[in-house]
Scaffold this active site. Structure first.
Site: not given
Ligand code: UD1
Length: 384
Positions: A222
């Site tokens: 991820h």
């Molecule tokens: C975050 C953390 C990372 C952790 C990871 C575990 C930070 C900087 N990063 O990264 O350290 O290892 O979580 O998963 O805080 N999304 C969904 N549903 C959700 C949440 C997110 O679809 O419930 C999508 C968002 O729209 C986004 C992507 O997933 O496009 C990434 O989500 P984001 O919260 O930006 O960070 P992670 O990559 O999950």
């Protein structure tokens, strides 16, 4: 004493669950009660990324939801700070407890210090040395500001010492995530792997193989550094769908970010239709623990899985060039090896690692009793 603890994203939930249990235990046996409020910033909001973990780990509903959601880093951190400041002004806690290294960790520790509230960081002192990693920025800022730094291993304590933190502000308590692993192990071991694949399957139209007697690997990916660039992600996908698939089934609970990027690079169909790749939705805590317990190999860029592989003994390829958790590496006796995101290097280590047997290891104080030590450190903390 009044404590506000904060969660925001998936890896926080298994760290806060034992801490809340430690507070309950304390309140049942002591006359000096701890008043506790749980704040969920809402960075992760899908049921599969959030609510399911609350239920599985018996975490009480958050007292306060900030509803931050997705966004750029500045948006997530900025919105969290604005909302969390209101919480602090209304609730006036003695301590804010933050865990791990996600955006919630950074945003809430900064806000707390600006409101003159003491901050305790659980999982302090981890350093990858890679400032381009968003989590490294979060770790550095949080640790610089925290009044109490609770470290998972001795190497983390050394990192903090080199940065000038020492004495009573730093305490080696062990790895709180292993408290959860030890508590939940028994429940996970009874899960049926075929049933859990069926229940979490992403490809409703693909026949799901019976893997009861088959060797399988597990993969998670991820990190932006792996999934956000086609020139990096595509060779990894080629390797997985060809050479890895030749040797074993590959079970891949896929993160929303990876799905989004695979689709934008026109690679999703290739993965979805690959015969031996079994795509799952993001899975629950017990399902992942169960898969990890019997996997022949783990391929991951997650920090927490490196640690769980170490305790469970699963040979692990860490698809990163560095790690903030060196204690999990083979040179420190752990189960994992850094392979970066270059497919040549991944290939070499994959073939070597496939020959290894499981070898569980227990780093010092990863004993399932860390949460009690964390609470104790807060209760005993005295200011100069
Ligand atoms: C975050 C953390 C990372 C952790 C990871 C575990 C930070 C900087 N990063 O990264 O350290 O290892 O979580 O998963 O805080 N999304 C969904 N549903 C959700 C949440 C997110 O679809 O419930 C999508 C968002 O729209 C986004 C992507 O997933 O496009 C990434 O989500 P984001 O919260 O930006 O960070 P992670 O990559 O999950």
């Amino acid at each position: 004493m009044k404590i506000i603890s904060v969660v925001g994203a998936r890896p926080n939930f298994m760290k806060i669950a034992p801490f809340i249990k430690a507070i309950d235990k304390h309140n049942n046996t002591s006359t000096e009660k701890v008043e506790h409020l749980l704040v969920h910033t809402g960075q992760h909001y899908d049921d599969r990324m959030s609510r399911n973990f609350f239920e599985a780990l018996s975490i009480p509903d958050a007292d306060i939801h900030l509803g931050i959601g997705s966004g750029t880093h500045a948006e997530q951190v900025g919105k969290t700070m604005i909302e969390f400041e209101k919480v602090l002004k209304a609730e006036k806690p003695d301590w804010v407890v933050v865990v791990g290294d996600v955006n919630a960790t950074l945003a809430c520790s900064v806000t707390a210090k600006k409101e003159h509230v003491k901050v305790c960081h659980i999982e302090a002192g981890l350093r990858s040395g890679d400032i381009k990693m968003p989590e490294e920025v979060n770790r550095l800022v949080t640790d610089r500001l925290s009044d109490l730094l609770l470290t998972p291993d001795k190497l983390s304590g050394k990192n903090l010492e080199l940065e000038g933190a020492s004495g009573k502000s730093v305490k080696f308590v062990g790895n709180i995530m292993i408290d959860t692993l030890e508590e939940q192990r028994e429940r996970a071991v009874h899960l049926d792997i075929n049933e859990l694949i069926q229940r979490n399957s992403y490809n409703t139209d693909k026949k799901i193989p019976d893997i009861s007697n088959e060797s399988y690997g597990v993969m998670t990916l991820h990190r932006p550094s792996n999934v956000d660039h086609k020139e990096i992600f595509e060779p990894i996908i080629d390797f997985l769908t060809s050479e890895v698939s030749e040797q074993l089934f590959l079970i891949w609970p896929i993160h929303p970010r990876a799905v989004k990027q695979l689709k934008s690079f026109d690679l999703f169909e290739k993965v979805r239709s690959s015969e031996k790749v079994i795509l799952l939705h993001p899975i629950g805590y017990h399902d992942m623990l169960r898969l990890n317990m019997s996997a022949k190999i783990m391929l991951t860029d997650s920090g927490g899985l490196q640690e769980e592989c170490t305790v469970l003994g699963t040979p692990c390829l860490t698809l990163r060039w560095n790690t903030e958790r060196p204690v999990t590496l083979r040179e420190h006796g752990g189960a994992s090896v850094l392979v970066g995101n270059n497919s040549k290097r991944i290939r070499e280590e994959f073939h070597h690692t496939m020959k290894l047997d499981r070898k569980p290891l227990r780093p010092e104080l990863w004993d399932g009793k860390t949460a009690g030590r964390c609470l104790e450190a807060i209760l005993r903390f005295t200011e100069d």
